[in-house]
Design a protein around this motif. Structure first.
Motif, PDB file in Angstrom:
ATOM      1  N   GLY A 206      11.281  -7.570 -13.448  1.00 29.20           N
ATOM      2  CA  GLY A 206      11.264  -7.992 -12.057  1.00 29.20           C
ATOM      3  C   GLY A 206      10.796  -6.904 -11.116  1.00 29.20           C
ATOM      4  O   GLY A 206      10.085  -7.164 -10.137  1.00 29.20           O
ATOM      5  N   LEU A 207      11.191  -5.642 -11.391  1.00 31.40           N
ATOM      6  CA  LEU A 207      10.766  -4.534 -10.541  1.00 31.40           C
ATOM      7  C   LEU A 207       9.261  -4.311 -10.626  1.00 31.40           C
ATOM      8  O   LEU A 207       8.624  -3.918  -9.637  1.00 31.40           O
ATOM      9  N   THR A 208       8.692  -4.560 -11.787  1.00 29.09           N
ATOM     10  CA  THR A 208       7.241  -4.425 -11.947  1.00 29.09           C
ATOM     11  C   THR A 208       6.512  -5.464 -11.113  1.00 29.09           C
ATOM     12  O   THR A 208       5.558  -5.151 -10.391  1.00 29.09           O
ATOM     13  N   LEU A 209       6.971  -6.697 -11.196  1.00 30.28           N
ATOM     14  CA  LEU A 209       6.359  -7.759 -10.399  1.00 30.28           C
ATOM     15  C   LEU A 209       6.572  -7.509  -8.909  1.00 30.28           C
ATOM     16  O   LEU A 209       5.669  -7.741  -8.092  1.00 30.28           O
ATOM     17  N   ALA A 210       7.770  -7.028  -8.564  1.00 34.42           N
ATOM     18  CA  ALA A 210       8.063  -6.765  -7.150  1.00 34.42           C
ATOM     19  C   ALA A 210       7.141  -5.688  -6.588  1.00 34.42           C
ATOM     20  O   ALA A 210       6.686  -5.781  -5.444  1.00 34.42           O
ATOM     21  N   SER A 211       6.868  -4.665  -7.386  1.00 37.35           N
ATOM     22  CA  SER A 211       5.976  -3.602  -6.931  1.00 37.35           C
ATOM     23  C   SER A 211       4.591  -4.147  -6.598  1.00 37.35           C
ATOM     24  O   SER A 211       3.998  -3.791  -5.570  1.00 37.35           O
ATOM     25  N   ALA A 212       4.080  -5.022  -7.452  1.00 36.47           N
ATOM     26  CA  ALA A 212       2.763  -5.608  -7.197  1.00 36.47           C
ATOM     27  C   ALA A 212       2.789  -6.520  -5.970  1.00 36.47           C
ATOM     28  O   ALA A 212       1.859  -6.499  -5.147  1.00 36.47           O
ATOM     29  N   ILE A 213       3.856  -7.299  -5.822  1.00 36.79           N
ATOM     30  CA  ILE A 213       3.944  -8.236  -4.694  1.00 36.79           C
ATOM     31  C   ILE A 213       4.079  -7.484  -3.373  1.00 36.79           C
ATOM     32  O   ILE A 213       3.462  -7.862  -2.360  1.00 36.79           O
ATOM     33  N   ILE A 214       4.877  -6.420  -3.360  1.00 39.35           N
ATOM     34  CA  ILE A 214       5.045  -5.637  -2.128  1.00 39.35           C
ATOM     35  C   ILE A 214       3.719  -5.025  -1.693  1.00 39.35           C
ATOM     36  O   ILE A 214       3.328  -5.096  -0.519  1.00 39.35           O
ATOM     37  N   THR A 215       3.010  -4.419  -2.636  1.00 31.90           N
ATOM     38  CA  THR A 215       1.717  -3.808  -2.302  1.00 31.90           C
ATOM     39  C   THR A 215       0.732  -4.860  -1.803  1.00 31.90           C
ATOM     40  O   THR A 215       0.020  -4.632  -0.817  1.00 31.90           O
ATOM     41  N   TYR A 216       0.690  -5.990  -2.469  1.00 31.31           N
ATOM     42  CA  TYR A 216      -0.230  -7.055  -2.071  1.00 31.31           C
ATOM     43  C   TYR A 216       0.107  -7.579  -0.676  1.00 31.31           C
ATOM     44  O   TYR A 216      -0.788  -7.795   0.156  1.00 31.31           O
ATOM     45  N   ARG A 222      -1.059  -6.791   6.797  1.00 30.18           N
ATOM     46  CA  ARG A 222      -0.801  -5.428   7.265  1.00 30.18           C
ATOM     47  C   ARG A 222      -0.202  -5.385   8.661  1.00 30.18           C
ATOM     48  O   ARG A 222       0.785  -4.688   8.916  1.00 30.18           O
ATOM     49  N   ASP A 223      -0.775  -6.114   9.604  1.00 23.94           N
ATOM     50  CA  ASP A 223      -0.312  -6.011  10.990  1.00 23.94           C
ATOM     51  C   ASP A 223       1.066  -6.627  11.202  1.00 23.94           C
ATOM     52  O   ASP A 223       1.755  -6.296  12.171  1.00 23.94           O
ATOM     53  N   LEU A 224       1.499  -7.490  10.285  1.00 22.28           N
ATOM     54  CA  LEU A 224       2.787  -8.165  10.448  1.00 22.28           C
ATOM     55  C   LEU A 224       3.902  -7.538   9.626  1.00 22.28           C
ATOM     56  O   LEU A 224       5.048  -7.503  10.055  1.00 22.28           O
ATOM     57  N   VAL A 225       3.580  -7.059   8.447  1.00 21.85           N
ATOM     58  CA  VAL A 225       4.605  -6.556   7.530  1.00 21.85           C
ATOM     59  C   VAL A 225       4.610  -5.038   7.448  1.00 21.85           C
ATOM     60  O   VAL A 225       5.661  -4.406   7.482  1.00 21.85           O
ATOM     61  N   ARG A 226       3.432  -4.438   7.370  1.00 20.94           N
ATOM     62  CA  ARG A 226       3.366  -3.000   7.136  1.00 20.94           C
ATOM     63  C   ARG A 226       3.355  -2.189   8.431  1.00 20.94           C
ATOM     64  O   ARG A 226       4.173  -1.296   8.623  1.00 20.94           O
ATOM     65  N   ASP A 227       2.435  -2.528   9.341  1.00 22.48           N
ATOM     66  CA  ASP A 227       2.315  -1.752  10.569  1.00 22.48           C
ATOM     67  C   ASP A 227       3.289  -2.201  11.640  1.00 22.48           C
ATOM     68  O   ASP A 227       3.532  -1.478  12.600  1.00 22.48           O
ATOM     69  N   LEU A 273       9.613  -9.710   5.827  1.00 18.00           N
ATOM     70  CA  LEU A 273       9.045 -11.011   5.465  1.00 18.00           C
ATOM     71  C   LEU A 273       9.665 -12.136   6.288  1.00 18.00           C
ATOM     72  O   LEU A 273       8.957 -13.046   6.748  1.00 18.00           O
ATOM     73  N   LEU A 274      10.978 -12.063   6.497  1.00 19.24           N
ATOM     74  CA  LEU A 274      11.639 -13.125   7.244  1.00 19.24           C
ATOM     75  C   LEU A 274      11.206 -13.115   8.708  1.00 19.24           C
ATOM     76  O   LEU A 274      10.997 -14.177   9.313  1.00 19.24           O
TER      77      LEU A 274
END
Length: 563
Positions: A206-216, A222-227, A273-274
């Protein structure tokens, strides 16, 4: 696009016009026209051969191949192949060439060493031997559907990518170890979902999949979740609406990919995300899933995480706080179920996680209390979600209440009492009680409670070990209040009786002024009543009641009462 078409035709003319035989057919591909020779095309393409044979014209001079995968650029390369002109096959064009070869029926079945066979060799021997190559080919297939799927190009790319990604996750071949997650971000969400599903079927953690999903997610939103900038949130034109619609669909697809492990994602990411889901007006299923995941690990939440959910991207106004309320309520319900399962009493003992959440919620209330649009009902609604037993002390809650009262100075006495109703004044620390006793913003009742607690503490002898707890103090306060009411009623009755006796004495008159007065019946009654005084030996002796003033001071603790 027009420049590319003209360049393609110009290049085609260079190698076609070098032939001594004049061209006899024009192939139309969109806006581009290619002057070519029928016999050169028919030698390699079964599709063109059929078009010529099935034509009603005696001499077909124009062929429309607008539907060819890859457009004019790919047809140019296919035509070069028919003429024997060298060109380069790369990971960027091999999928399009393979689809074009299938469309033109340039297969080895029709002609040996045809374009289809050449592209298949390149796929298996070059393009699909590395994760990066497979991803580039898969990316190029986005514009080649459904033919790329029919030819199993997509499936092969997904399988190879997922297999190599699982290996990289367990045994990184380069630095940083999660480099492969960045590679996946070039994909459309549909192909990305296929890779995640394939990795899950291969047993990826699950942590492997989560890492890919978070990066994606951080790359695609980007403007909503990351920045956290929310760029364009104030724009309302149709183009922006279309953008937000695509972002909403993307977010809902991402949430559907989240693995079931509750600890796979950091709570800060889920809160981001929420908030994005609330802003983009995602469907209720998407928001409910995120709220459920956050409530499952709420003991790890920070004040900043809850604030992320509560404010718009510009920080100027509050979001609807219903999501925060549902998250806290879900966590409390989970704690109750755990307590019942463990055969415990939830009302008596709360877990350390619940205590941690209570402290965070109180601090969170202090942060949002300054906003004028926060109503009393919403403030109290969030505060009351936390069980009373989860707070060892109400100091943090008192601070939030004080901030709220300061930010809302126009509240009347009743409204201030409503705000303070969520707090137990008897659970304040000494420092907080001292502050409360001098706080002019608090209702009088709360100040009296704070003062009474210290008075009771002094009465108990000042021994901290003998100081009653909040429940005992509250019961004692109620009992003393009841006694005080009874005492006041008795004192009032005695006053009425005394005044009645005085009136009778005045009406009877007296005999001689100088003679010694004999005890009369009325004086005996007054003396007898004095002997029956139940407060003579108590802290409030009423034998010396002044006719003009009734002492209404709150009595001290009684060990008896007169019914």
């Amino acid at each position: 696009m027009a420049n590319r078409h003209s360049l393609a035709m110009e290049r085609t003319g260079q190698w076609v016009f070098s032939q001594e035989i004049p061209t006899d057919v024009i192939v139309e591909v969109g806006e581009a026209n290619f002057a070519l020779h029928k016999f050169m095309l028919v030698a390699k393409s079964n599709h063109i051969r059929k078009l010529i044979l099935d034509s009603n014209e005696a001499d077909l001079t124009r062929i429309d191949l607008t539907d060819i995968p890859g457009g004019p650029e790919i047809f140019e390369k296919a035509a070069k192949f028919c003429y024997g002109v060298n060109f380069e096959i790369t990971v960027h064009n091999v999928a399009a060439l393979r689809c074009a070869a299938e469309y033109l029926q340039m297969t080895d079945k029709y002609c040996d060493n045809n374009l289809a066979g050449r592209t298949e060799d390149f796929l298996s021997q070059v393009a699909l031997t590395s994760l990066s190559g497979a991803l580039v080919v898969l990316k190029s297939c986005e514009d080649l559907l459904p033919l790329a799927e029919d030819l199993k190009i997509v499936q092969r790319c997904v399988e190879i990518t997922s297999a190599k990604a699982c290996v990289e996750a367990n045994f990184p071949s380069r630095s940083p170890p999660n480099w492969w997650t960045e590679e996946l971000t070039i994909l459309d969400i549909t192909f990305f979902a296929k890779i995640i599903a394939s990795m899950r079927s291969r047993g990826a953690k699950g942590l492997t999949l989560a890492s890919a999903i978070i990066t994606y997610t951080e790359r695609s939103l980007r403007d909503l979740v990351r920045d956290h900038s929310g760029n364009g949130t104030r724009s309302s034109d149709s183009m922006d609406s279309d953008l937000r619609g695509r972002q909403r669909e993307l977010l809902e697809s991402i949430v559907a990919l989240l693995p079931s492990e509750k600890s796979a994602f950091p709570i800060n990411f889920l809160c981001c995300l929420l908030r994005t889901a609330i802003f983009l007006r995602a469907d209720s299923r998407c928001k409910n899933e995120l709220e459920k995941r956050i409530s499952m690990i709420l003991e790890h939440v920070t004040v900043d995480d809850l604030l992320v959910l509560s404010f718009t991207y510009d920080g100027e106004r509050l979001f609807d706080l219903e999501s925060v309320r549902r998250i806290i309520s879900g966590f409390v319900e989970k704690e109750k179920n755990v307590a019942v399962f463990n055969a415990g009493d939830y009302r008596e003992v709360c877990s350390t996680g619940m205590q941690r959440v209570a402290k965070t919620v109180d601090a969170y209330l202090g942060e949002i209390a300054t906003y004028g649009e926060l109503s009393i009902s919403k403030f109290n609604g969030i505060a009351n979600l936390v069980p009373k037993t989860a707070r060892k002390a109400d100091d943090d809650l008192y601070r939030a209440i004080d901030i709220y009262l300061k930010a809302h100075p126009n509240l009347d006495e009743i409204e201030r009492e409503k705000v303070c109703s969520v707090m137990d004044p008897l659970k304040l620390s000494y420092e907080a009680r001292v502050h409360a006793s001098q706080n002019k913003r608090l209702p009088v009742q709360i100040v009296l409670h704070a003062l009474y607690y210290d008075q009771l503490k002094l009465r108990s002898g000042g021994d901290d070990h003998k100081t009653p707890d909040a429940l005992t103090t509250r019961n004692q306060l109620q009992a003393d209040t009841s006694l005080a009411k009874e005492n006041e009623a008795l004192r009032t009755e005695l006053l009425k009786m005394k005044m009645y006796i005085q009136d009778i004495q005045k009406s009877q008159g007296t005999s001689s002024k100088g003679s010694a007065k004999k005890p009369t019946f009325f004086s005996s009654v007054s003396k007898t009543l004095g002997k029956l005084n139940p407060f003579k030996h108590g802290s409030k002796d009423t034998s010396n009641i002044d006719d003009g003033m009734v002492d209404l001071t709150k009595p001290r603790r009684r060990r008896f009462s007169i019914s």
